[in-house]
Design a protein around this motif. Structure first.
Motif, short mmCIF file in Angstrom:
data_model
loop_
_atom_site.label_atom_id
_atom_site.label_comp_id
_atom_site.label_asym_id
_atom_site.label_seq_id
_atom_site.Cartn_x
_atom_site.Cartn_y
_atom_site.Cartn_z
N ASP A 49 0.87 -1.17 0.00
CA ASP A 49 0.00 0.00 0.00
C ASP A 49 0.91 1.22 0.00
OD1 ASP A 49 -2.38 -1.48 0.15
OD2 ASP A 49 -2.47 -1.35 2.33
N GLU A 50 0.39 2.34 -0.54
CA GLU A 50 1.23 3.51 -0.72
C GLU A 50 0.43 4.78 -0.49
OE1 GLU A 50 4.18 4.89 -4.37
OE2 GLU A 50 2.63 3.38 -4.71
N VAL A 51 1.06 5.76 0.15
CA VAL A 51 0.47 7.09 0.32
C VAL A 51 1.45 8.11 -0.26
CG1 VAL A 51 -0.21 8.87 1.98
CG2 VAL A 51 -0.85 6.49 2.38
N TYR A 52 0.94 9.00 -1.11
CA TYR A 52 1.72 10.12 -1.63
C TYR A 52 1.20 11.40 -0.99
CZ TYR A 52 3.11 7.33 -5.73
OH TYR A 52 3.62 6.38 -6.58
N VAL A 53 2.11 12.31 -0.63
CA VAL A 53 1.75 13.65 -0.22
C VAL A 53 2.57 14.59 -1.10
CG1 VAL A 53 1.65 15.35 1.64
CG2 VAL A 53 1.29 12.91 2.16
N VAL A 54 1.91 15.32 -1.98
CA VAL A 54 2.61 16.22 -2.89
C VAL A 54 3.04 17.46 -2.11
CG1 VAL A 54 2.41 17.63 -4.99
CG2 VAL A 54 1.30 15.37 -4.88
#
Length: 113
Positions: A49-54
């Motif tokens: 699972d992956e979370v991106y925060v720009v």
């Protein structure tokens, strides 16, 4: 404690996308992903699972059949094995990336049909 500079744009030497891992423990890893304006994100699905925060830049992001505009402050969740990518990158993009469990560096298989 570790202090990590996670907001700088760091393209690969050839000007392509660049992932820099900053922390890895069995349950979680964290890094920064830099994509130059005008380039294509050619990543493959991951086993985690992956979370991106720009944190910087502007682009569009497609995952799970949905496309959204992203910019500083955008947060995105991508389940393991789901096809996803940044595209139409109009400003150099930097995203914090969190993987759970820790990123293995091995791309996962595409979602089963």
């Amino acid at each position: 404690m570790e202090i990590i500079d996670s907001g700088r744009f760091r393209p690969a030497p050839d000007g392509s996308a660049h992932y820099a891992e900053h922390l890895s423990v069995p349950a979680l890893s964290f890094g920064t992903y830099s994509l130059p304006a005008g380039r294509t994100d050619d990543q493959s699905p991951h086993l985690q699972d992956e979370v991106y925060v720009v944190t910087r830049g502007r682009a569009r992001f497609t995952s799970g059949g949905r496309t959204v505009d992203v910019g500083p402050g955008s947060s995105l969740f991508v389940p393991a094995r789901e096809e996803h990518r940044f595209h139409d990158i109009t400003e150099d993009l930097v995203a914090l990336v969190f993987f759970a469990p820790a990123y293995s560096g091995v791309p996962g298989p595409a979602e089963p049909a």
